[in-house]
Motif scaffolding. Sequence first.
Motif, PDB file in Angstrom:
ATOM      1  N   PRO A  46      17.934  56.053  17.655  1.00 62.90           N
ATOM      2  CA  PRO A  46      18.442  55.000  18.553  1.00 62.90           C
ATOM      3  C   PRO A  46      19.194  53.896  17.816  1.00 62.90           C
ATOM      4  O   PRO A  46      20.087  53.262  18.387  1.00 62.90           O
ATOM      5  CB  PRO A  46      17.168  54.464  19.218  1.00 62.90           C
ATOM      6  N   LEU A  47      18.844  53.654  16.541  1.00 64.25           N
ATOM      7  CA  LEU A  47      19.520  52.587  15.794  1.00 64.25           C
ATOM      8  C   LEU A  47      21.005  52.844  15.618  1.00 64.25           C
ATOM      9  O   LEU A  47      21.792  51.899  15.471  1.00 64.25           O
ATOM     10  CB  LEU A  47      18.865  52.401  14.427  1.00 64.25           C
ATOM     11  N   LEU A  48      21.422  54.104  15.608  1.00 68.54           N
ATOM     12  CA  LEU A  48      22.853  54.397  15.495  1.00 68.54           C
ATOM     13  C   LEU A  48      23.604  53.780  16.671  1.00 68.54           C
ATOM     14  O   LEU A  48      24.627  53.108  16.501  1.00 68.54           O
ATOM     15  CB  LEU A  48      23.079  55.911  15.440  1.00 68.54           C
ATOM     16  N   LYS A  49      23.084  54.001  17.874  1.00 67.23           N
ATOM     17  CA  LYS A  49      23.742  53.460  19.069  1.00 67.23           C
ATOM     18  C   LYS A  49      23.612  51.947  19.149  1.00 67.23           C
ATOM     19  O   LYS A  49      24.570  51.250  19.498  1.00 67.23           O
ATOM     20  CB  LYS A  49      23.151  54.103  20.317  1.00 67.23           C
ATOM     21  N   SER A  50      22.440  51.428  18.821  1.00 64.90           N
ATOM     22  CA  SER A  50      22.258  49.982  18.955  1.00 64.90           C
ATOM     23  C   SER A  50      23.106  49.227  17.943  1.00 64.90           C
ATOM     24  O   SER A  50      23.634  48.148  18.239  1.00 64.90           O
ATOM     25  CB  SER A  50      20.780  49.618  18.798  1.00 64.90           C
ATOM     26  N   ALA A  51      23.295  49.783  16.731  1.00 62.05           N
ATOM     27  CA  ALA A  51      24.159  49.135  15.750  1.00 62.05           C
ATOM     28  C   ALA A  51      25.605  49.136  16.216  1.00 62.05           C
ATOM     29  O   ALA A  51      26.323  48.136  16.073  1.00 62.05           O
ATOM     30  CB  ALA A  51      24.033  49.835  14.395  1.00 62.05           C
TER      31      ALA A  51
END
Length: 411
Positions: A154-159
Amino acid sequence: MPDTLLFIHGTGVRKSGFDQTMALLREGFRDKLAIEIEGICWGPDLGVNVDDKAIEDVLPLALAKADEIGSEEIGYRAALWGELFRDPLLELRMASMRPPAQSDQDAAKPGVQAADIAMTDMVAGVVQKVSDPLPGGVQAQAVRDAALWLMKEPLLKSAAAATGDALDEDLVNAVARAIAATALIGYRNELGTGPSALYVAADRDALVKSIVDLFPQTKGIGSWLWNGVKALAEGVATHYGRDRRTGLMNGVSPGVGDILLYERRGDDILAAIERKIVALAEQNKRVVVLGHSLGGIMMVDLLSRARQPGRLPVEKLITVGSQAPVLFKFDALGTMRLRQALPAGTPYRPWLNIFDRNDFLSFCASRAFPGATTGIEDFEVESNVSFPEAHSAYFRQPSFYAKIVESWPKP
């Protein structure tokens, strides 16, 4: 005549640490067990004692004094990669903490793809495009697997959403480093093995660039992320430099130094412990020994030694946070060999071995020694604190004292 608990401290302990543990033991057993508590503070006289000058003599000059350390001097890029090998998502975590981008309304316009979706699609493109050969000896499949893993995070999208532009140069480089770090972690097995990108900074940089080149052309719109990452890495690098000096003083000397000294010249320490046990027995006292860490290794060694007058007068062995079981598996104990039949009466029993799964220097003993199926009990203390504090937390846990009271030898 009351029984005696004889405490043998571990590596790196000196007078203040010994006194504190003795006070904790006396308080912990107060009103629970009618025993005398004694100890041998072997560290100050028989352990390693090295001063600052001796350590500075062997350090590279640029690292000799903490106030001479500069971030470039010790390599903030090396520090960054050290952190990425622990957490490949580090930079993306930092990027995701940026205030929300102002392009949300633009993302809703026809033909404009949201940054998080666009970034996921571009990482999918890396999966499809990457091919051998790659710089630094890394296999394309390792990069492909790393990119597939990152797509699920999920961090890929949130970044990307926080950045607001999937083609932001800082963001793309951070994603490429996350992929490269994940791929390289998979190669970190036996020391000295693996591709050159693990060991050559230029090869590692070339690997990252080859991954960046698989993305569409980026937009150089500032160094908002890299500046923050660089500042973090500089802090880590400076901390590393200080730690190298203070770590040698506080860790190697006396910590690791005590272990090395014992392995090569430990007879004087064991002789002092033996004399104390014999002296207590001559006073008609029943002796239970409690060895912490290296102290436990010493007692396993000492009580397993052949002795001309016969077995040492010890009623029970208690080890806590002990590495004796794993040292046996390494064939590194002084008195028992891994591939030889154990001498009669070894390892010493009864033996209570206390461990904590959060203490990475504690091991189980009951299954370690072939043929010794009875008389060795493992007991877990749950300190709920992290390592390295867990290694010294036993003496503050009620369950530690309750277990020793419960298992104290009957008269």
